[in-house]
Design a protein around this motif. Sequence first.
Motif, PDB file in Angstrom:
ATOM      1  N   SER A  21       3.543   1.051  -9.347  1.00  0.00           N
ATOM      2  CA  SER A  21       3.578  -0.155 -10.161  1.00  0.00           C
ATOM      3  C   SER A  21       4.958  -0.784 -10.081  1.00  0.00           C
ATOM      4  CB  SER A  21       3.263   0.167 -11.622  1.00  0.00           C
ATOM      5  OG  SER A  21       1.971   0.694 -11.762  1.00  0.00           O
ATOM      6  N   CYS A  22       4.999  -2.096 -10.189  1.00  0.00           N
ATOM      7  CA  CYS A  22       6.259  -2.835 -10.195  1.00  0.00           C
ATOM      8  C   CYS A  22       6.172  -3.850 -11.333  1.00  0.00           C
ATOM      9  CB  CYS A  22       6.469  -3.538  -8.874  1.00  0.00           C
ATOM     10  SG  CYS A  22       7.836  -4.728  -8.860  1.00  0.00           S
ATOM     11  N   ALA A  23       6.953  -3.620 -12.373  1.00  0.00           N
ATOM     12  CA  ALA A  23       6.968  -4.515 -13.530  1.00  0.00           C
ATOM     13  C   ALA A  23       8.108  -5.506 -13.376  1.00  0.00           C
ATOM     14  CB  ALA A  23       7.127  -3.714 -14.805  1.00  0.00           C
ATOM     15  N   GLY A  35       5.977  -8.373  -2.404  1.00  0.00           N
ATOM     16  CA  GLY A  35       5.744  -7.378  -1.374  1.00  0.00           C
ATOM     17  C   GLY A  35       6.239  -6.005  -1.784  1.00  0.00           C
ATOM     18  N   TRP A  36       5.674  -5.009  -1.149  1.00  0.00           N
ATOM     19  CA  TRP A  36       6.181  -3.643  -1.249  1.00  0.00           C
ATOM     20  C   TRP A  36       6.899  -3.311   0.057  1.00  0.00           C
ATOM     21  CZ3 TRP A  36       6.551  -0.478  -5.319  1.00  0.00           C
ATOM     22  CH2 TRP A  36       5.789  -0.770  -6.452  1.00  0.00           C
ATOM     23  N   TYR A  37       8.097  -2.805  -0.104  1.00  0.00           N
ATOM     24  CA  TYR A  37       8.918  -2.390   1.015  1.00  0.00           C
ATOM     25  C   TYR A  37       9.149  -0.879   0.901  1.00  0.00           C
ATOM     26  CZ  TYR A  37      10.231  -7.394   1.054  1.00  0.00           C
ATOM     27  OH  TYR A  37      10.221  -8.772   1.077  1.00  0.00           O
ATOM     28  N   ARG A  38       9.514  -0.252   2.011  1.00  0.00           N
ATOM     29  CA  ARG A  38       9.867   1.164   1.944  1.00  0.00           C
ATOM     30  C   ARG A  38      11.010   1.453   2.905  1.00  0.00           C
ATOM     31  NH1 ARG A  38       4.514   4.062   4.679  1.00  0.00           N
ATOM     32  NH2 ARG A  38       4.935   3.439   6.850  1.00  0.00           N
ATOM     33  N   TYR A  79       0.928  -3.903  -7.945  1.00  0.00           N
ATOM     34  CA  TYR A  79       0.528  -2.523  -7.720  1.00  0.00           C
ATOM     35  C   TYR A  79       0.411  -2.247  -6.216  1.00  0.00           C
ATOM     36  CZ  TYR A  79      -0.948  -3.059 -12.581  1.00  0.00           C
ATOM     37  OH  TYR A  79      -0.980  -3.323 -13.935  1.00  0.00           O
ATOM     38  N   LEU A  80       0.560  -0.974  -5.877  1.00  0.00           N
ATOM     39  CA  LEU A  80       0.264  -0.522  -4.518  1.00  0.00           C
ATOM     40  C   LEU A  80      -0.537   0.767  -4.617  1.00  0.00           C
ATOM     41  CD1 LEU A  80       0.743  -1.185  -1.501  1.00  0.00           C
ATOM     42  CD2 LEU A  80       2.607   0.487  -1.557  1.00  0.00           C
ATOM     43  N   TYR A  93      10.128   3.549  -2.154  1.00  0.00           N
ATOM     44  CA  TYR A  93       9.346   2.321  -2.165  1.00  0.00           C
ATOM     45  C   TYR A  93       9.937   1.338  -3.181  1.00  0.00           C
ATOM     46  CZ  TYR A  93       5.774   4.354   0.807  1.00  0.00           C
ATOM     47  OH  TYR A  93       5.096   4.902   1.873  1.00  0.00           O
ATOM     48  N   TYR A  94      10.064   0.095  -2.735  1.00  0.00           N
ATOM     49  CA  TYR A  94      10.622  -0.987  -3.542  1.00  0.00           C
ATOM     50  C   TYR A  94       9.662  -2.167  -3.553  1.00  0.00           C
ATOM     51  CZ  TYR A  94      15.044   1.386  -2.299  1.00  0.00           C
ATOM     52  OH  TYR A  94      16.047   2.303  -2.089  1.00  0.00           O
ATOM     53  N   CYS A  95       9.705  -2.938  -4.618  1.00  0.00           N
ATOM     54  CA  CYS A  95       9.026  -4.227  -4.591  1.00  0.00           C
ATOM     55  C   CYS A  95      10.088  -5.330  -4.617  1.00  0.00           C
ATOM     56  CB  CYS A  95       8.046  -4.393  -5.747  1.00  0.00           C
ATOM     57  SG  CYS A  95       8.809  -4.448  -7.367  1.00  0.00           S
TER      58      CYS A  95
END
Length: 115
Positions: A21-23, A35-38, A79-80, A93-95
């Motif tokens: 989750s990314c709030a 986006g989700w980055y890693r 979300y991912l 993992y980052y958003c």
Amino acid sequence: QVQLVESGGGLVQPGGSLRLSCAASGSAFSAYAMGWYRQAPGKQRELVATITSGRSTNYADSVKGRFTISRDNAKNTVYLQMNSLKTEDTAVYYCNTVPYRNSFWGQGTQVTVSS
């Protein structure tokens, strides 16, 4: 300005699942493509999943068919869902927005896939 806080990472066995989750705080969240980055050890940060303001999605070939990105604009959250995890998915993992904004990076959440 937007602040992003990632959560949901952990240790999982190969083949397992996790939901990140990314709030987001701040206004205009719904207008951003997210986006989700890693970033894996010794490697550059890479974009793995994108969702536009209109909820169109795109995925890196390495995660296509296994990861699903979604967003809830009422909750200012992205979300991912990660299924069929592999050891090579191990990373922080980052958003962030797409394209990313340097000032928006959060602390990330660690995902470790190991038996």
